[in-house]
Write an enzyme that holds these catalytic residues in place. Structure first.
Site, short mmCIF file in Angstrom:
data_model
loop_
_atom_site.label_atom_id
_atom_site.label_comp_id
_atom_site.label_asym_id
_atom_site.label_seq_id
_atom_site.Cartn_x
_atom_site.Cartn_y
_atom_site.Cartn_z
N ARG A 44 0.78 -1.20 -0.17
CA ARG A 44 -0.13 -0.12 -0.12
C ARG A 44 1.04 1.26 0.09
O ARG A 44 0.60 2.30 -0.78
CB ARG A 44 -0.94 -0.17 1.14
CG ARG A 44 -1.82 -1.09 1.15
CD ARG A 44 -3.20 -0.87 2.33
NE ARG A 44 -2.75 -1.37 3.58
CZ ARG A 44 -3.21 -2.65 3.86
NH1 ARG A 44 -4.13 -3.05 3.46
NH2 ARG A 44 -3.04 -2.95 5.12
N CYS A 81 -3.11 -13.94 -3.07
CA CYS A 81 -2.75 -14.67 -1.79
C CYS A 81 -3.09 -16.06 -1.63
O CYS A 81 -3.07 -16.55 -0.47
CB CYS A 81 -3.69 -13.82 -0.60
SG CYS A 81 -5.39 -13.92 -0.90
N1 SAH Z 1 -7.00 -5.28 -0.75
C1 SAH Z 1 -7.71 -5.35 0.52
C2 SAH Z 1 -7.88 -6.63 0.93
C3 SAH Z 1 -8.88 -7.66 -0.17
S1 SAH Z 1 -9.62 -8.93 0.53
C4 SAH Z 1 -6.98 -4.64 1.70
O1 SAH Z 1 -5.79 -4.11 1.25
O2 SAH Z 1 -7.47 -4.59 2.69
C5 SAH Z 1 -10.73 -9.62 -1.04
C6 SAH Z 1 -11.87 -8.66 -1.07
O3 SAH Z 1 -12.54 -8.98 -2.30
C7 SAH Z 1 -13.11 -8.83 0.12
O4 SAH Z 1 -13.15 -7.56 0.54
C8 SAH Z 1 -14.14 -9.38 -0.84
O5 SAH Z 1 -15.68 -8.88 -0.23
C9 SAH Z 1 -13.96 -9.05 -1.94
N2 SAH Z 1 -14.74 -9.70 -3.15
C10 SAH Z 1 -14.54 -11.06 -3.10
N3 SAH Z 1 -15.19 -11.40 -4.41
C11 SAH Z 1 -15.73 -10.49 -5.27
C12 SAH Z 1 -15.89 -10.22 -6.34
N4 SAH Z 1 -16.65 -10.93 -7.25
N5 SAH Z 1 -16.23 -8.82 -6.74
C13 SAH Z 1 -15.82 -7.67 -5.98
N6 SAH Z 1 -15.31 -8.07 -4.72
C14 SAH Z 1 -15.13 -9.20 -4.26
#
Ligand code: SAH
Length: 394
Positions: free
Chosen positions: A213, A338
């Site tokens: 980030r 991940c």
């Molecule tokens: N980048 C974030 C962590 C991502 S975790 C950080 O830095 O905190 C993955 C996220 O993807 C979750 O919040 C989940 O709700 C979302 N997600 C899962 N499937 C999805 C989809 N098909 N479209 C959009 N978001 C989705």
């Protein structure tokens, strides 16, 4: 020590001698004594030579090793281990820093404690046990945390309900083991985030993306940034802080989007540069034209097991192809995986195929991974799970 004994088959001691912390059920020749799930057992080779001590569990990974030395595994043993983990975080300015009060204190095998995760959120420690052996001794961890943090420890929350094997006799509930507190604001590199460990995903926040980030902030100045799979807006806050012209956050979870908006407000008086959308990532990417200079793709683990690896790689290809196709010329894509079962090479190959499908010229600028509070045990390559690429798309 009156632990039961587990004797390994001939030749199956090799990985233990190289300090790998897992023993698979197929390696076991014989168990001497009455062993229950979660018990400590002494592991020997087939000539009765001591190898290690570990937690026994029914399943493919039968033993998770906690010590390669013959010693008493008591409350003090755990206190020392957790202290060592703390000292590492302290040494590298995560613990006790005025700018930061969120970090992973214990990263399971990476810190020599298979089955145990402890995340620290500004006074609250969130425990997540992945093995029965660790679950049964959670009181030791609470004691160790009280000693390490003293008065700054406000609460200890156990979030193991979904991570303890469902077939075991234990029926864990998410609960406070000490104190009570929820919805804390934490500081990461001076940025504020509201974290809800009771209801949030994992232990409440994706601490593992901190450094990535921070890198994003550097590339955000005057840019149009799209944060896909944004969860509670971690990358979005950094993009805003880095001076982005506009930032759009996308996540399918309405709750995550609400928290994203709250986090933006927590950090910026003028929030007009930011918009958040609770929609599906694939649909959103399909509908946009080339309006973004920077795109972040941080999807959830597409593969949790080897048997779905192929589908997962297809998923990474599809989503990356979409982003590479749509990004503005001269754009920068931050893309992550991940999934533990997806190797660095496999992930890179997926992005390579995605790029080739679009025909655009793509160069790798950075190869990213997990930060120091998620250390990789060199004897346990499986602890390496987060990988990312920053690519420049011509
Ligand atoms: N980048 C974030 C962590 C991502 S975790 C950080 O830095 O905190 C993955 C996220 O993807 C979750 O919040 C989940 O709700 C979302 N997600 C899962 N499937 C999805 C989809 N098909 N479209 C959009 N978001 C989705």
């Amino acid at each position: 020590m009156d632990y039961s004994k587990v004797i390994l088959k001939s030749g199956k001691d090799q990985s233990v001698r190289r300090y790998h912390p897992w023993i698979f059920s197929g390696a076991i020749k014989k168990i001497i004594g009455n062993v229950n799930e979660g018990d400590l057992v002494v592991v020997t080779d087939n000539k009765d030579e001591f190898l290690a001590i570990g937690h026994y569990q029914i399943g493919s990974i039968a033993i998770r090793i906690v010590s390669f030395e013959e010693k008493e595994i008591d409350a003090d043993f755990w206190k020392q281990k957790i202290k060592k983990a703390y000292e590492l975080r302290q040494k590298f300015d995560l613990a006790e820093s005025p700018n930061n009060n969120v970090y992973r204190l214990v990263h399971a095998e990476g810190d020599g404690m298979p089955g145990l995760i402890i995340d620290y959120y500004n006074g609250t420690a969130v425990l997540q046990m992945h093995s029965i052996g660790m679950y049964l001794i959670r009181d030791h961890f609470v004691e160790a945390l009280k000693e390490i943090y003293g008065d700054t420890l406000v609460a200890v929350y156990d979030k193991s309900e979904a991570t303890i094997p469902f077939k075991s006799d234990i029926k864990p509930q998410n609960e406070y083991l000490y104190g009570e507190s929820n919805d804390k604001v934490v500081l990461e590199y001076g940025n504020k985030f509201k974290v809800n460990w009771e209801e949030g995903q994992k232990t409440g926040f994706f601490i593992d993306q901190r450094e990535n980030r921070k890198l994003l902030a550097k590339y955000s100045k005057d840019k149009s940034v799209l944060n896909v799979f944004g969860y509670t807006g971690g990358f979005s806050v950094y993009a805003m802080a880095g001076g982005a012209k506009e930032v759009h956050s996308v996540d399918s979870s309405k709750k995550a989007i609400d928290l994203t908006n709250e986090n933006i407000k927590l950090n910026f008086e003028d929030t007009s540069r930011h918009k958040a959308f609770a929609v599906d990532a694939f649909e959103y990417l399909n509908e946009i034209d080339d309006k973004y200079d920077v795109i972040i793709l941080d999807p959830p683990a597409f593969a949790k097991h080897h048997n779905v690896l192929h589908n997962a790689l297809q998923g990474y290809k599809r989503i990356n192809a979409k982003a590479i196709e749509k990004i503005r010329p001269g754009g920068i894509l931050f893309t992550f995986s991940c999934s533990q079962v997806v190797t660095k090479e496999n992930f890179r190959k997926s992005v390579f195929v995605a790029a080739a499908n679009t025909g655009r010229n793509v160069r790798i600028l950075h190869q990213l991974n997990q930060p120091i509070d998620h250390p990789v045990n060199i004897y346990h390559p499986e602890s390496e799970y987060l990988k990312g690429l920053v690519v420049y798309v011509e």
